[in-house]
Design an enzyme around this catalytic site. Sequence first.
Site, PDB file in Angstrom:
ATOM      1  N   VAL A  59       0.796  -1.309  -0.589  1.00  0.00           N
ATOM      2  CA  VAL A  59       0.219   0.027  -0.252  1.00  0.00           C
ATOM      3  C   VAL A  59       0.889   1.324  -0.476  1.00  0.00           C
ATOM      4  O   VAL A  59       0.482   2.326  -0.541  1.00  0.00           O
ATOM      5  CB  VAL A  59      -0.661  -0.345   1.144  1.00  0.00           C
ATOM      6  CG1 VAL A  59      -0.410   1.042   2.686  1.00  0.00           C
ATOM      7  CG2 VAL A  59      -2.097   0.721   0.970  1.00  0.00           C
ATOM      8  N   TYR A  60       2.241   1.418   0.532  1.00  0.00           N
ATOM      9  CA  TYR A  60       3.351   2.406   0.181  1.00  0.00           C
ATOM     10  C   TYR A  60       3.153   3.154  -0.779  1.00  0.00           C
ATOM     11  O   TYR A  60       4.387   1.833  -1.441  1.00  0.00           O
ATOM     12  CB  TYR A  60       4.676   1.978   1.040  1.00  0.00           C
ATOM     13  CG  TYR A  60       4.107   1.385   2.786  1.00  0.00           C
ATOM     14  CD1 TYR A  60       3.545   2.003   3.735  1.00  0.00           C
ATOM     15  CD2 TYR A  60       5.520   1.020   3.128  1.00  0.00           C
ATOM     16  CE1 TYR A  60       3.492   1.638   4.642  1.00  0.00           C
ATOM     17  CE2 TYR A  60       5.564   1.103   4.450  1.00  0.00           C
ATOM     18  CZ  TYR A  60       4.607   1.035   4.770  1.00  0.00           C
ATOM     19  OH  TYR A  60       4.387   0.200   6.130  1.00  0.00           O
ATOM     20  N   SER A  61       2.833   3.854  -1.421  1.00  0.00           N
ATOM     21  CA  SER A  61       2.810   4.742  -2.976  1.00  0.00           C
ATOM     22  C   SER A  61       2.334   3.678  -3.675  1.00  0.00           C
ATOM     23  O   SER A  61       2.695   3.994  -4.729  1.00  0.00           O
ATOM     24  CB  SER A  61       4.407   4.829  -3.250  1.00  0.00           C
ATOM     25  OG  SER A  61       4.462   6.168  -1.800  1.00  0.00           O
TER      26      SER A  61
END
Length: 351
Positions: A59-61
């Site tokens: 989900v990071y970036s």
Amino acid sequence: MEYRRLGGLDVPVLSFGAGTFGGRGELFGAWGNTDVAEARRLVDVALDAGMTMFDTADVYSDGASEEVLGQAVKGRRDKVLISTKAGLPMHDGPNGAGTSRSRLIKAVDDALRRLGTDYIDLFQLHAFDAATPVEEVLDTLGDLVTAGKLRYVGASNFSGWQLMKSLAHADRHGRPRYVAHQVYYSLVGRDYEWELMPLALDQGVGALVWSPLGWGRLTGKIRRGSPIPEGSRLHKTAVYGPAVDDELLYRVVDVLDELAAETGRSVPQIALNWLLTRPTVSSVIVGARNEEQLRENLGAVGWRLTPEQVSRLDKASEVTAPYPYYPYRNQEGFARVNPPIERLIAAGLAG
């Protein structure tokens, strides 16, 4: 760099959080937008200091963090430990979130592709999925471990009953056990100690600490009577993170300032070092938008606060625990069979 045992892995007490890699979206763009060239340099500095574990998440970036990290460690995969997570929403459509069998298999395959590797050292569930039976989750993780795609598995942001139910099922049915629990823990957020830390002590689960500086509040730039600095990311990100009572924050920062003057260390270095004295903590995850920030964080290791200094920080950061941990934990009869964490540390039974 000191190393601690996590499952079958020797992990550094400081790990690199790659949430600043990629820089897509409002939240992660505010964290940082490190590109591949800068990420390679940060990995160089980290490895030179013995910081061998790198933590990210799908989900990071929107996957860009995994992509940049994969490029940054290319050619030296055998020198690093990669930790990633899945389970939070990647999109609003069907099967965009959760840890069902179909979702986990796809999430792992996608992560392997983005990271450019054929295995993940530590794969963690980013949140508990109440819609999927624990049996299905652990059976799927077992299959992925057997297939060689995952080495070890862990959880993140679970409650006590969620983690214990998962561990009990794993033990009963011979499924992979969660060796790690990635948790929020800081001098201005000690809720982890009330239930999750005793559980981890009992079950042998190591804590990987996220946001160890209280969602950016313990950087030394926020003090009593002063507004949040203009350039602080808190202006954009505070709403996404754990809330902190202002008076608690100022009380802790006052003591951190005193200790900074005594030790010659910076406020964030002292806050990180305090965490390394706590039971069950295997590694503290620190981020960095540039080399200067990374080297600053690396200065948190290689020295120790004195017991008296730790005690002052304990006192400044203490808050009243909720039921059922208070009021009985402070009564002598109850405390003999349910000692508070501080007593376990003093007795040498934790740490």
